[in-house]
Design a protein around this motif. Structure first.
Motif, PDB file in Angstrom:
ATOM      1  N   LYS A 160      10.404  -4.977 -38.515  1.00 30.75           N
ATOM      2  CA  LYS A 160      11.789  -5.437 -38.471  1.00 30.75           C
ATOM      3  C   LYS A 160      11.839  -6.752 -37.700  1.00 30.75           C
ATOM      4  CE  LYS A 160      13.947  -0.974 -38.920  1.00 30.75           C
ATOM      5  NZ  LYS A 160      14.880   0.009 -38.392  1.00 30.75           N
ATOM      6  N   THR A 161      12.560  -7.713 -38.258  1.00 32.81           N
ATOM      7  CA  THR A 161      12.761  -9.004 -37.598  1.00 32.81           C
ATOM      8  C   THR A 161      14.261  -9.277 -37.527  1.00 32.81           C
ATOM      9  OG1 THR A 161      12.803 -10.327 -39.625  1.00 32.81           O
ATOM     10  CG2 THR A 161      10.628  -9.867 -38.666  1.00 32.81           C
ATOM     11  N   ALA A 162      14.613 -10.419 -36.979  1.00 29.03           N
ATOM     12  CA  ALA A 162      16.017 -10.822 -36.915  1.00 29.03           C
ATOM     13  C   ALA A 162      16.607 -10.997 -38.303  1.00 29.03           C
ATOM     14  CB  ALA A 162      16.143 -12.118 -36.121  1.00 29.03           C
ATOM     15  N   SER A 163      15.742 -11.128 -39.303  1.00 28.06           N
ATOM     16  CA  SER A 163      16.202 -11.316 -40.681  1.00 28.06           C
ATOM     17  C   SER A 163      15.945 -10.081 -41.543  1.00 28.06           C
ATOM     18  CB  SER A 163      15.509 -12.539 -41.281  1.00 28.06           C
ATOM     19  OG  SER A 163      16.088 -12.881 -42.509  1.00 28.06           O
ATOM     20  N   GLY A 164      15.725  -8.938 -40.921  1.00 29.37           N
ATOM     21  CA  GLY A 164      15.482  -7.699 -41.664  1.00 29.37           C
ATOM     22  C   GLY A 164      14.002  -7.372 -41.770  1.00 29.37           C
ATOM     23  N   GLU A 165      13.679  -6.438 -42.661  1.00 31.87           N
ATOM     24  CA  GLU A 165      12.293  -5.998 -42.816  1.00 31.87           C
ATOM     25  C   GLU A 165      11.471  -7.022 -43.588  1.00 31.87           C
ATOM     26  OE1 GLU A 165      12.339  -2.085 -44.599  1.00 31.87           O
ATOM     27  OE2 GLU A 165      12.474  -1.161 -42.617  1.00 31.87           O
ATOM     28  N   VAL A 166      10.252  -7.258 -43.076  1.00 25.91           N
ATOM     29  CA  VAL A 166       9.321  -8.193 -43.707  1.00 25.91           C
ATOM     30  C   VAL A 166       7.920  -7.598 -43.670  1.00 25.91           C
ATOM     31  CG1 VAL A 166      10.689 -10.227 -43.072  1.00 25.91           C
ATOM     32  CG2 VAL A 166       8.833  -9.474 -41.583  1.00 25.91           C
ATOM     33  N   LEU A 167       7.050  -8.134 -44.500  1.00 26.20           N
ATOM     34  CA  LEU A 167       5.635  -7.768 -44.446  1.00 26.20           C
ATOM     35  C   LEU A 167       4.979  -8.566 -43.334  1.00 26.20           C
ATOM     36  CD1 LEU A 167       4.698  -7.755 -48.247  1.00 26.20           C
ATOM     37  CD2 LEU A 167       5.256  -5.795 -46.790  1.00 26.20           C
ATOM     38  N   VAL A 168       4.071  -7.924 -42.608  1.00 23.14           N
ATOM     39  CA  VAL A 168       3.319  -8.581 -41.540  1.00 23.14           C
ATOM     40  C   VAL A 168       1.842  -8.239 -41.688  1.00 23.14           C
ATOM     41  CG1 VAL A 168       5.279  -8.604 -39.937  1.00 23.14           C
ATOM     42  CG2 VAL A 168       3.673  -6.688 -39.888  1.00 23.14           C
ATOM     43  N   ASP A 169       0.997  -9.077 -41.101  1.00 27.06           N
ATOM     44  CA  ASP A 169      -0.443  -8.808 -41.128  1.00 27.06           C
ATOM     45  C   ASP A 169      -0.817  -7.823 -40.027  1.00 27.06           C
ATOM     46  OD1 ASP A 169      -0.581 -10.287 -38.742  1.00 27.06           O
ATOM     47  OD2 ASP A 169      -1.664 -11.967 -39.634  1.00 27.06           O
ATOM     48  N   ALA A 170      -2.095  -7.564 -39.862  1.00 33.83           N
ATOM     49  CA  ALA A 170      -2.572  -6.587 -38.879  1.00 33.83           C
ATOM     50  C   ALA A 170      -2.229  -6.981 -37.442  1.00 33.83           C
ATOM     51  CB  ALA A 170      -4.079  -6.403 -39.019  1.00 33.83           C
ATOM     52  N   LYS A 171      -1.985  -8.270 -37.192  1.00 32.95           N
ATOM     53  CA  LYS A 171      -1.616  -8.737 -35.853  1.00 32.95           C
ATOM     54  C   LYS A 171      -0.101  -8.737 -35.655  1.00 32.95           C
ATOM     55  CE  LYS A 171      -5.637 -11.716 -35.548  1.00 32.95           C
ATOM     56  NZ  LYS A 171      -6.091 -13.112 -35.527  1.00 32.95           N
ATOM     57  N   GLY A 172       0.639  -8.329 -36.691  1.00 33.34           N
ATOM     58  CA  GLY A 172       2.092  -8.307 -36.605  1.00 33.34           C
ATOM     59  C   GLY A 172       2.743  -9.636 -36.951  1.00 33.34           C
ATOM     60  N   MET A 173       1.958 -10.591 -37.457  1.00 34.51           N
ATOM     61  CA  MET A 173       2.499 -11.902 -37.797  1.00 34.51           C
ATOM     62  C   MET A 173       3.163 -11.855 -39.174  1.00 34.51           C
ATOM     63  SD  MET A 173       1.877 -13.445 -35.039  1.00 34.51           S
ATOM     64  CE  MET A 173       2.363 -15.113 -35.436  1.00 34.51           C
ATOM     65  N   THR A 174       4.301 -12.500 -39.267  1.00 36.75           N
ATOM     66  CA  THR A 174       5.099 -12.513 -40.486  1.00 36.75           C
ATOM     67  C   THR A 174       4.327 -13.132 -41.641  1.00 36.75           C
ATOM     68  OG1 THR A 174       7.093 -12.709 -39.145  1.00 36.75           O
ATOM     69  CG2 THR A 174       7.282 -13.336 -41.460  1.00 36.75           C
ATOM     70  N   LEU A 175       4.509 -12.551 -42.826  1.00 39.72           N
ATOM     71  CA  LEU A 175       3.896 -13.064 -44.045  1.00 39.72           C
ATOM     72  C   LEU A 175       4.959 -13.715 -44.927  1.00 39.72           C
ATOM     73  CD1 LEU A 175       1.497 -10.092 -44.752  1.00 39.72           C
ATOM     74  CD2 LEU A 175       0.868 -12.377 -43.939  1.00 39.72           C
ATOM     75  N   TYR A 176       4.505 -14.711 -45.685  1.00 41.37           N
ATOM     76  CA  TYR A 176       5.388 -15.521 -46.519  1.00 41.37           C
ATOM     77  C   TYR A 176       4.849 -15.634 -47.943  1.00 41.37           C
ATOM     78  CZ  TYR A 176       7.165 -17.005 -41.977  1.00 41.37           C
ATOM     79  OH  TYR A 176       7.695 -17.017 -40.719  1.00 41.37           O
ATOM     80  N   THR A 177       5.754 -15.985 -48.860  1.00 40.97           N
ATOM     81  CA  THR A 177       5.380 -16.309 -50.232  1.00 40.97           C
ATOM     82  C   THR A 177       5.774 -17.762 -50.502  1.00 40.97           C
ATOM     83  OG1 THR A 177       7.485 -15.500 -51.114  1.00 40.97           O
ATOM     84  CG2 THR A 177       5.626 -13.934 -51.057  1.00 40.97           C
ATOM     85  N   PHE A 178       5.153 -18.339 -51.530  1.00 35.26           N
ATOM     86  CA  PHE A 178       5.298 -19.756 -51.866  1.00 35.26           C
ATOM     87  C   PHE A 178       5.789 -19.869 -53.295  1.00 35.26           C
ATOM     88  CE2 PHE A 178       2.650 -23.828 -52.682  1.00 35.26           C
ATOM     89  CZ  PHE A 178       3.644 -24.665 -52.228  1.00 35.26           C
ATOM     90  N   ASP A 179       6.940 -20.523 -53.506  1.00 37.06           N
ATOM     91  CA  ASP A 179       7.531 -20.629 -54.845  1.00 37.06           C
ATOM     92  C   ASP A 179       6.626 -21.316 -55.861  1.00 37.06           C
ATOM     93  OD1 ASP A 179       9.858 -19.347 -54.064  1.00 37.06           O
ATOM     94  OD2 ASP A 179      11.051 -21.197 -53.910  1.00 37.06           O
ATOM     95  N   LYS A 180       5.724 -22.179 -55.402  1.00 36.22           N
ATOM     96  CA  LYS A 180       4.881 -22.926 -56.337  1.00 36.22           C
ATOM     97  C   LYS A 180       3.685 -22.123 -56.841  1.00 36.22           C
ATOM     98  CE  LYS A 180       6.396 -27.392 -54.640  1.00 36.22           C
ATOM     99  NZ  LYS A 180       6.022 -28.707 -54.122  1.00 36.22           N
ATOM    100  N   ASP A 181       3.449 -20.948 -56.259  1.00 38.07           N
ATOM    101  CA  ASP A 181       2.381 -20.073 -56.758  1.00 38.07           C
ATOM    102  C   ASP A 181       2.843 -19.484 -58.090  1.00 38.07           C
ATOM    103  OD1 ASP A 181       0.824 -20.501 -54.519  1.00 38.07           O
ATOM    104  OD2 ASP A 181       1.371 -18.614 -53.551  1.00 38.07           O
ATOM    105  N   GLY A 182       1.911 -19.287 -58.996  1.00 37.78           N
ATOM    106  CA  GLY A 182       2.277 -18.700 -60.276  1.00 37.78           C
ATOM    107  C   GLY A 182       1.112 -17.995 -60.917  1.00 37.78           C
ATOM    108  N   GLY A 183       1.418 -17.000 -61.719  1.00 37.98           N
ATOM    109  CA  GLY A 183       0.375 -16.288 -62.453  1.00 37.98           C
ATOM    110  C   GLY A 183      -0.625 -15.590 -61.559  1.00 37.98           C
TER     111      GLY A 183
END
Length: 122
Positions: free
Chosen positions: A26-49
């Motif tokens: 849980k973060t200030a912006s709601g639930e997010v995926l995090v890595d094993a260290k608890g660091m927030t994970l992100y996605t990139f709009d330019k990724d495809g396929g």
């Protein structure tokens, strides 16, 4: 007794390797995926396929969530090949990254960067 404590510690340290490559926090912006260290994970709009478009300087600033070369798909998570031959984890086909400017678990400073980076949501 000391041997039992060592074995218990080894068993606990091996457990994450059998689990999914991320967790939910849980973060200030709601639930997010995090890595094993608890660091927030992100996605990139330019990724495809199911492939990463974030290479070079981009990958320095947005480190890919690494996957072992022999990693296997598990549920919504699957390893994807990167241009350099390494592998990174993807969630529902979207490669996952951390953000170099996030300094502590719970930081979400990468959300909305250049309007193409977003929190990875479960």
């Amino acid at each position: 007794m000391k041997t039992l404590m060592i074995l218990a510690a080894l068993a606990l340290s091996a457990a994450p390797a059998l689990a999914q490559p991320t967790m939910v926090a849980k973060t200030a912006s709601g639930e997010v995926l995090v890595d094993a260290k608890g660091m927030t994970l992100y996605t990139f709009d330019k990724d495809g396929g199911g492939a990463s478009a974030c290479v070079g300087e981009c990958a320095v600033n947005w480190p890919p969530l690494p996957a072992a070369s022999d990693a296997k798909a598990e549920g919504d998570f699957a390893p994807v090949a990167r241009a350099d031959g390494s592998a990174q984890w993807a969630y529902k086909g979207k490669p996952l990254y951390t953000w170099i400017k996030d300094k502590a678990p719970g930081d979400i400073t990468g959300d909305g960067v250049k309007e193409v980076w977003h929190l990875a949501r479960p």
